[in-house]
Design a protein around this motif. Structure first.
Motif, PDB file in Angstrom:
ATOM      1  N   PRO A  23       0.826  -1.211   0.000  1.00 56.00           N
ATOM      2  CA  PRO A  23       0.000   0.000   0.000  1.00 56.00           C
ATOM      3  C   PRO A  23       0.863   1.265   0.000  1.00 56.00           C
ATOM      4  O   PRO A  23       1.999   1.262   0.500  1.00 56.00           O
ATOM      5  CB  PRO A  23      -0.803  -0.104   1.300  1.00 56.00           C
ATOM      6  CG  PRO A  23      -0.684  -1.532   1.730  1.00 56.00           C
ATOM      7  CD  PRO A  23       0.623  -2.017   1.216  1.00 56.00           C
ATOM      8  N   TRP A  80       1.020   3.967   1.927  1.00 50.93           N
ATOM      9  CA  TRP A  80       0.548   4.518   3.201  1.00 50.93           C
ATOM     10  C   TRP A  80       0.783   6.026   3.235  1.00 50.93           C
ATOM     11  O   TRP A  80       1.906   6.490   3.001  1.00 50.93           O
ATOM     12  CB  TRP A  80       1.281   3.877   4.376  1.00 50.93           C
ATOM     13  CG  TRP A  80       1.181   2.388   4.464  1.00 50.93           C
ATOM     14  CD1 TRP A  80       2.173   1.483   4.236  1.00 50.93           C
ATOM     15  CD2 TRP A  80       0.021   1.618   4.832  1.00 50.93           C
ATOM     16  NE1 TRP A  80       1.704   0.198   4.431  1.00 50.93           N
ATOM     17  CE2 TRP A  80       0.391   0.241   4.791  1.00 50.93           C
ATOM     18  CE3 TRP A  80      -1.291   1.948   5.184  1.00 50.93           C
ATOM     19  CZ2 TRP A  80      -0.500  -0.785   5.101  1.00 50.93           C
ATOM     20  CZ3 TRP A  80      -2.174   0.926   5.489  1.00 50.93           C
ATOM     21  CH2 TRP A  80      -1.783  -0.411   5.449  1.00 50.93           C
ATOM     22  N   ARG A 134       3.545   7.603   7.303  1.00 53.40           N
ATOM     23  CA  ARG A 134       4.513   6.603   7.737  1.00 53.40           C
ATOM     24  C   ARG A 134       4.650   6.583   9.262  1.00 53.40           C
ATOM     25  O   ARG A 134       4.878   5.523   9.856  1.00 53.40           O
ATOM     26  CB  ARG A 134       5.885   6.879   7.111  1.00 53.40           C
ATOM     27  CG  ARG A 134       5.955   6.669   5.620  1.00 53.40           C
ATOM     28  CD  ARG A 134       5.702   5.235   5.201  1.00 53.40           C
ATOM     29  NE  ARG A 134       6.587   4.264   5.834  1.00 53.40           N
ATOM     30  CZ  ARG A 134       6.621   2.975   5.519  1.00 53.40           C
ATOM     31  NH1 ARG A 134       5.812   2.512   4.566  1.00 53.40           N
ATOM     32  NH2 ARG A 134       7.427   2.151   6.140  1.00 53.40           N
ATOM     33  N   LEU A 183       1.940   4.442  10.554  1.00 54.94           N
ATOM     34  CA  LEU A 183       2.260   3.039  10.266  1.00 54.94           C
ATOM     35  C   LEU A 183       3.268   2.506  11.279  1.00 54.94           C
ATOM     36  O   LEU A 183       3.099   1.400  11.816  1.00 54.94           O
ATOM     37  CB  LEU A 183       2.806   2.903   8.850  1.00 54.94           C
ATOM     38  CG  LEU A 183       3.302   1.506   8.469  1.00 54.94           C
ATOM     39  CD1 LEU A 183       2.155   0.504   8.451  1.00 54.94           C
ATOM     40  CD2 LEU A 183       4.001   1.532   7.106  1.00 54.94           C
ATOM     41  N   VAL A 186      -6.215  -3.037   4.407  1.00 56.73           N
ATOM     42  CA  VAL A 186      -5.584  -1.841   3.846  1.00 56.73           C
ATOM     43  C   VAL A 186      -6.550  -0.670   3.742  1.00 56.73           C
ATOM     44  O   VAL A 186      -6.272   0.433   4.198  1.00 56.73           O
ATOM     45  CB  VAL A 186      -4.986  -2.150   2.459  1.00 56.73           C
ATOM     46  CG1 VAL A 186      -4.402  -0.885   1.830  1.00 56.73           C
ATOM     47  CG2 VAL A 186      -3.921  -3.231   2.575  1.00 56.73           C
ATOM     48  N   ASN A 187      -7.711  -0.893   3.093  1.00 59.38           N
ATOM     49  CA  ASN A 187      -8.668   0.195   2.873  1.00 59.38           C
ATOM     50  C   ASN A 187     -10.081  -0.368   2.775  1.00 59.38           C
ATOM     51  O   ASN A 187     -10.283  -1.584   2.894  1.00 59.38           O
ATOM     52  CB  ASN A 187      -8.297   1.033   1.641  1.00 59.38           C
ATOM     53  CG  ASN A 187      -8.152   0.216   0.363  1.00 59.38           C
ATOM     54  OD1 ASN A 187      -8.392  -1.000   0.346  1.00 59.38           O
ATOM     55  ND2 ASN A 187      -7.768   0.865  -0.717  1.00 59.38           N
ATOM     56  N   PRO A 219      -5.512   4.200   2.143  1.00 59.57           N
ATOM     57  CA  PRO A 219      -4.935   3.190   3.036  1.00 59.57           C
ATOM     58  C   PRO A 219      -4.794   3.711   4.465  1.00 59.57           C
ATOM     59  O   PRO A 219      -4.355   4.843   4.686  1.00 59.57           O
ATOM     60  CB  PRO A 219      -3.557   2.914   2.402  1.00 59.57           C
ATOM     61  CG  PRO A 219      -3.745   3.239   0.950  1.00 59.57           C
ATOM     62  CD  PRO A 219      -4.681   4.415   0.942  1.00 59.57           C
ATOM     63  N   ASP A 220      -5.195   2.880   5.426  1.00 61.09           N
ATOM     64  CA  ASP A 220      -5.249   3.279   6.832  1.00 61.09           C
ATOM     65  C   ASP A 220      -4.498   2.244   7.677  1.00 61.09           C
ATOM     66  O   ASP A 220      -4.947   1.112   7.824  1.00 61.09           O
ATOM     67  CB  ASP A 220      -6.717   3.355   7.263  1.00 61.09           C
ATOM     68  CG  ASP A 220      -6.881   3.738   8.727  1.00 61.09           C
ATOM     69  OD1 ASP A 220      -5.858   3.981   9.404  1.00 61.09           O
ATOM     70  OD2 ASP A 220      -8.039   3.785   9.190  1.00 61.09           O
ATOM     71  N   PRO A 221      -3.356   2.605   8.249  1.00 62.06           N
ATOM     72  CA  PRO A 221      -2.575   1.637   9.046  1.00 62.06           C
ATOM     73  C   PRO A 221      -3.339   1.029  10.214  1.00 62.06           C
ATOM     74  O   PRO A 221      -3.057  -0.106  10.624  1.00 62.06           O
ATOM     75  CB  PRO A 221      -1.381   2.467   9.535  1.00 62.06           C
ATOM     76  CG  PRO A 221      -1.280   3.600   8.573  1.00 62.06           C
ATOM     77  CD  PRO A 221      -2.683   3.907   8.151  1.00 62.06           C
TER      78      PRO A 221
END
Length: 446
Positions: free
Chosen positions: A19, A21, A24, A27, A137-138, A149-151
């Motif tokens: 992904p 992201w 970071r 993440l 991921v999403n 995208p979402d950690p």
């Protein structure tokens, strides 16, 4: 034995299908939290599965691996998990009893929350957004917010996996999987489905066999519970690396997000991050091999991923397509076998047989799935090697996503219950149709 040196060496290599992201720092925060969470599986369980896969590689057992194309967080419910397990158990009963072969049961669940995509973006009505890459991921909804995208979804994937695995263990060990339940698994199904009726006949034969064994003495404990293992494609490397632990017994690293993990067709680059990461962990691992795979690539994968030729360590999962399996697979099997590699061969008859119906639905025809499985068996029969199993996408629900089957679904039916978040899955009747066909093929080969 695989090397445990530098578990982060993959970070220096190109990593496909990761992904983008946006944050970071977020993440890194999520990954740090994942590193502190308990393991989802134990290293000793991974070793148990490796021993069973070693029996498959020797030609003494058969793998049944299956579940959702892509799990969803909303799908981590008791009903959904029970229905998937029920379908897998029914298929395993057909294979064990009709084919007379021990079956290694591996769920494609409790971690299958991410999917590779052929395109990074999707366009609808002139609007371009990131492709849906799985709930890890999403989001599936076609909005900019959902598709970003979402950690934090990595943490939700962990907790959903824990719930699913806990349910699966309870069903497998808590009496639901008792062989005396073979009729109960079918009560909601037999009247409406030819496959269910065929299964019910087999269940009556099993009842008679069990009655005979009870008359002879105590039943083995294996009749009352099943050993069930989890697996997923280890696609999002930050997630699987965060869930890699050093085993206190051996001092070696295991990816404790699942008993078995595999590398997909799109991420098996010999100089890529996935192959590098997998070379460091001790789990039994799989690699998907498509029709463009060369014998040299397969042999190099053996060298990189199983340098000590450890039995049960490496499984090759062919996904050729019905029209290509008889042409593309023989040379791979022949060259790998000639090289002395201890490899289990199993067939994914799903991913090479996808097409788009006139309605726009992505679908598969059961006839193509059955034909690829037949071709897989033909190749191994001709070479004197062992057809070690099947790897399928199915659901325990009465969906209309794949066409064909004993209770046939036609293309006009697809819209009735098309519920997959990604690829089309076999429904329960189609899954049993497949199990009976595989049992026939196995019997004819042995």
């Amino acid at each position: 034995m695989v090397s445990a040196n530098n578990l982060d060496s993959w970070r220096d290599l190109p990593a496909a299908q990761q992904p983008d992201w946006p944050d970071r720092a977020e993440l890194d925060k999520v990954v740090a939290e994942l590193r502190g969470l308990p393991p989802l599986v134990f290293a000793g369980e991974c070793d148990d599965l490796k021993a069973r896969l070693a029996a498959v590689a020797r030609g003494e057992a058969f793998v049944l691996q299956g579940g959702d194309c892509a799990e969803t967080f909303s799908g981590a419910t008791a009903d959904n998990v029970r229905n998937k397990l029920k379908t897998l158990l029914q298929m395993a009963i057909v294979l064990t009893y009709a084919a007379k072969v021990p079956v290694v049961k591996i769920g494609r669940l409790a971690g299958q929350f991410a999917k590779p995509r052929s395109k990074n973006t999707e366009i609808r009505d002139g609007v371009e957004l990131p492709a849906y890459r799985g709930d890890m991921v999403n989001g599936f909804e076609f909005t900019a917010e959902a598709r970003t995208p979402d950690p934090d979804r990595l943490l939700r994937a962990y907790h959903s996996s824990a719930v699913t695995l806990n349910l699966a263990r309870a069903f497998a060990k808590g009496g639901y999987a008792d062989l005396r339940q073979v009729h109960a698994w079918n009560q909601d199904f037999v009247a409406a489905s030819p496959a269910g009726q065929r299964y019910e006949q087999l269940a009556r034969e099993i009842d008679q066999a069990l009655a005979f064994m009870r008359a002879c003495g105590p039943e083995p404990a294996e009749f009352h519970t099943v050993d069930f293992y989890s697996s997923h494609e280890a696609l999002i490397l930050d997630y699987d690396r965060a869930l890699t632990r050093i085993d206190s017994r051996t001092g070696l690293p295991y990816d404790v997000s699942a008993h078995m993990v595999w590398i997909g067709e799109r991420t098996r680059q010999l100089d890529g991050a996935h192959v590098e990461f997998f070379s460091k962990i001790q789990n039994p691992i799989g690699v998907k091999l498509g029709p463009t795979t060369t014998p040299e690539e397969a042999l190099t994968l053996v060298e990189k991923l199983n340098p000590d030729n450890e039995p049960g360590r490496l499984t090759f999962i062919s996904r050729m397509g019905a029209g290509k399996v008889r042409e593309a697979l023989p040379t791979l099997v022949e060259k790998v076998t000639a090289g002395g590699a201890s490899v289990a061969w199993i067939c994914d008859p799903m991913h090479g047989n996808t097409f788009e119906a006139p309605s726009g639905h992505k679908t598969r025809h059961l006839d193509d799935v059955l034909d690829e499985v037949a071709g897989f068996f033909e190749v191994h029969r001709a070479l004197g090697t062992h057809p070690g199993g099947i790897h399928i996408e199915f659901t325990g629900d009465d969906v209309t996503e794949c066409v064909g089957g004993g209770h046939p679904i036609v293309e006009e039916d697809l819209a009735l219950r098309y519920e997959t978040a990604c690829d089309p899955r076999l429904n329960r009747g189609q899954s049993l149709d497949l199990a009976f066909r595989v049992a026939e093929l196995y019997r004819s080969q042995h």
